[in-house]
Motif scaffolding. Structure first.
Motif, PDB file in Angstrom:
ATOM      1  N   LEU A 149      54.449  45.208  30.804  1.00  0.00           N
ATOM      2  CA  LEU A 149      53.763  44.715  29.611  1.00  0.00           C
ATOM      3  C   LEU A 149      54.183  43.285  29.257  1.00  0.00           C
ATOM      4  CD1 LEU A 149      53.933  48.004  27.532  1.00  0.00           C
ATOM      5  CD2 LEU A 149      51.892  46.981  28.547  1.00  0.00           C
ATOM      6  N   THR A 150      53.833  42.361  30.123  1.00  0.00           N
ATOM      7  CA  THR A 150      54.060  40.948  29.820  1.00  0.00           C
ATOM      8  C   THR A 150      52.872  40.433  29.017  1.00  0.00           C
ATOM      9  OG1 THR A 150      52.925  40.181  31.804  1.00  0.00           O
ATOM     10  CG2 THR A 150      55.297  40.633  32.021  1.00  0.00           C
ATOM     11  N   VAL A 151      53.050  39.290  28.387  1.00  0.00           N
ATOM     12  CA  VAL A 151      51.951  38.688  27.631  1.00  0.00           C
ATOM     13  C   VAL A 151      50.738  38.493  28.538  1.00  0.00           C
ATOM     14  CG1 VAL A 151      51.215  36.591  26.421  1.00  0.00           C
ATOM     15  CG2 VAL A 151      53.440  37.626  25.899  1.00  0.00           C
ATOM     16  N   ALA A 152      50.970  37.973  29.748  1.00  0.00           N
ATOM     17  CA  ALA A 152      49.857  37.718  30.679  1.00  0.00           C
ATOM     18  C   ALA A 152      49.157  39.016  31.074  1.00  0.00           C
ATOM     19  CB  ALA A 152      50.358  36.983  31.918  1.00  0.00           C
ATOM     20  N   ASN A 153      49.922  40.061  31.374  1.00  0.00           N
ATOM     21  CA  ASN A 153      49.324  41.338  31.768  1.00  0.00           C
ATOM     22  C   ASN A 153      48.558  41.990  30.620  1.00  0.00           C
ATOM     23  OD1 ASN A 153      50.358  41.048  34.330  1.00  0.00           O
ATOM     24  ND2 ASN A 153      52.055  42.476  34.031  1.00  0.00           N
ATOM     25  N   ILE A 154      49.104  41.910  29.413  1.00  0.00           N
ATOM     26  CA  ILE A 154      48.435  42.486  28.241  1.00  0.00           C
ATOM     27  C   ILE A 154      47.114  41.765  27.990  1.00  0.00           C
ATOM     28  CG2 ILE A 154      48.565  42.702  25.725  1.00  0.00           C
ATOM     29  CD1 ILE A 154      51.625  43.193  26.137  1.00  0.00           C
ATOM     30  N   ASP A 155      47.164  40.439  27.974  1.00  0.00           N
ATOM     31  CA  ASP A 155      45.936  39.665  27.729  1.00  0.00           C
ATOM     32  C   ASP A 155      44.890  39.918  28.809  1.00  0.00           C
ATOM     33  OD1 ASP A 155      46.939  38.601  25.372  1.00  0.00           O
ATOM     34  OD2 ASP A 155      47.535  36.687  26.282  1.00  0.00           O
ATOM     35  N   ALA A 156      45.325  39.969  30.075  1.00  0.00           N
ATOM     36  CA  ALA A 156      44.386  40.197  31.177  1.00  0.00           C
ATOM     37  C   ALA A 156      43.762  41.586  31.093  1.00  0.00           C
ATOM     38  CB  ALA A 156      45.091  40.015  32.519  1.00  0.00           C
ATOM     39  N   ALA A 157      44.558  42.601  30.795  1.00  0.00           N
ATOM     40  CA  ALA A 157      44.038  43.970  30.713  1.00  0.00           C
ATOM     41  C   ALA A 157      43.089  44.128  29.530  1.00  0.00           C
ATOM     42  CB  ALA A 157      45.191  44.963  30.602  1.00  0.00           C
ATOM     43  N   ASN A 158      43.462  43.591  28.369  1.00  0.00           N
ATOM     44  CA  ASN A 158      42.579  43.692  27.197  1.00  0.00           C
ATOM     45  C   ASN A 158      41.258  42.974  27.458  1.00  0.00           C
ATOM     46  OD1 ASN A 158      44.381  45.240  25.684  1.00  0.00           O
ATOM     47  ND2 ASN A 158      45.249  43.488  24.629  1.00  0.00           N
ATOM     48  N   SER A 159      41.326  41.820  28.106  1.00  0.00           N
ATOM     49  CA  SER A 159      40.100  41.070  28.436  1.00  0.00           C
ATOM     50  C   SER A 159      39.245  41.808  29.456  1.00  0.00           C
ATOM     51  CB  SER A 159      40.454  39.680  28.963  1.00  0.00           C
ATOM     52  OG  SER A 159      41.026  38.909  27.935  1.00  0.00           O
ATOM     53  N   ALA A 160      39.879  42.389  30.483  1.00  0.00           N
ATOM     54  CA  ALA A 160      39.139  43.099  31.529  1.00  0.00           C
ATOM     55  C   ALA A 160      38.399  44.309  30.957  1.00  0.00           C
ATOM     56  CB  ALA A 160      40.087  43.533  32.645  1.00  0.00           C
ATOM     57  N   VAL A 161      39.061  45.066  30.103  1.00  0.00           N
ATOM     58  CA  VAL A 161      38.405  46.238  29.508  1.00  0.00           C
ATOM     59  C   VAL A 161      37.285  45.788  28.577  1.00  0.00           C
ATOM     60  CG1 VAL A 161      38.718  48.251  28.006  1.00  0.00           C
ATOM     61  CG2 VAL A 161      40.402  47.743  29.790  1.00  0.00           C
ATOM     62  N   GLY A 162      37.515  44.740  27.803  1.00  0.00           N
ATOM     63  CA  GLY A 162      36.464  44.216  26.931  1.00  0.00           C
ATOM     64  C   GLY A 162      35.261  43.744  27.726  1.00  0.00           C
ATOM     65  N   ALA A 163      35.527  43.081  28.862  1.00  0.00           N
ATOM     66  CA  ALA A 163      34.433  42.589  29.703  1.00  0.00           C
ATOM     67  C   ALA A 163      33.654  43.733  30.323  1.00  0.00           C
ATOM     68  CB  ALA A 163      34.972  41.666  30.792  1.00  0.00           C
ATOM     69  N   ALA A 164      34.365  44.755  30.790  1.00  0.00           N
ATOM     70  CA  ALA A 164      33.714  45.873  31.479  1.00  0.00           C
ATOM     71  C   ALA A 164      32.992  46.819  30.524  1.00  0.00           C
ATOM     72  CB  ALA A 164      34.747  46.647  32.292  1.00  0.00           C
ATOM     73  N   MET A 165      33.551  47.016  29.347  1.00  0.00           N
ATOM     74  CA  MET A 165      33.028  48.064  28.466  1.00  0.00           C
ATOM     75  C   MET A 165      32.275  47.546  27.244  1.00  0.00           C
ATOM     76  SD  MET A 165      34.089  50.576  30.247  1.00  0.00           S
ATOM     77  CE  MET A 165      33.849  52.034  29.277  1.00  0.00           C
ATOM     78  N   LEU A 166      32.560  46.316  26.827  1.00  0.00           N
ATOM     79  CA  LEU A 166      31.969  45.807  25.581  1.00  0.00           C
ATOM     80  C   LEU A 166      31.282  44.456  25.769  1.00  0.00           C
ATOM     81  CD1 LEU A 166      34.895  46.677  23.123  1.00  0.00           C
ATOM     82  CD2 LEU A 166      32.775  47.960  23.496  1.00  0.00           C
TER      83      LEU A 166
END
Length: 173
Positions: A149-166
């Protein structure tokens, strides 16, 4: 007449000055420490769910001691003050008091046993944090990435899910 003047001076001298040293009002308490965080716990809406905030250590792992804990209201909303620097994980858990509300019918039922939803945020600059199945998905992606749970990993995962689902919309608000 001199007596009236003396009495007036004594009355004025006993006023409530600003030094609080002689019986005046005590100073107001300092504002609560930490950042004010609000949000909603949604798997349906979770009424009376437990919301806990955890720091993330230098290895990208979730801490074991809660920084703050609160419960959601009848509408699934929560509010807390949290002292934290760096990444934070918001964990929503259920117990026997938690109810899951159907937003369409308005009915409620006991929440699924052992339900846990988490949201990982890079920091508490964003003070509104929704905790949902989508944030749980992003938490899992960030946790499984190299470094955790690094800042980069958190931001990338939140963005990826937002892009895929929302369609690119943020998942945390």
């Amino acid at each position: 007449m001199a007596g009236v003047a003396t009495l007036a001076m004594l009355v004025c001298a006993c006023g409530g000055g600003g030094d609080h040293g002689g019986g005046g009002q005590p100073p107001p308490p300092p504002p609560p420490a930490g950042t004010s965080v609000t949000g909603i716990a949604a798997y349906g809406l979770l009424s009376n769910a437990v919301v806990s905030f955890y720091g993330v250590d230098a290895n990208g792992a979730v801490g074991t001691t809660a920084l703050a804990t609160t419960r959601t209201g009848a509408d699934g909303a929560y509010s807390a003050r949290v002292n934290a620097t760096g990444p934070v994980v918001v964990a929503v858990t259920v117990d026997a008091q938690t109810r899951m509300l159907d937003v369409v019918t308005g009915s409620s039922a006991p929440a699924p046993t052992a339900l846990t939803l988490r949201a990982a945020v890079a920091g508490l600059a964003s003070n509104v944090i929704a905790v949902t199945p989508l944030t749980e998905m992003a938490f899992g992606i960030a946790s499984a990435a190299a470094g955790g749970l690094t800042v980069a990993n958190i931001d990338a995962a939140n963005s990826a899910v937002g892009a895929a689902m929302l369609d690119g919309a943020p998942i945390l608000s």
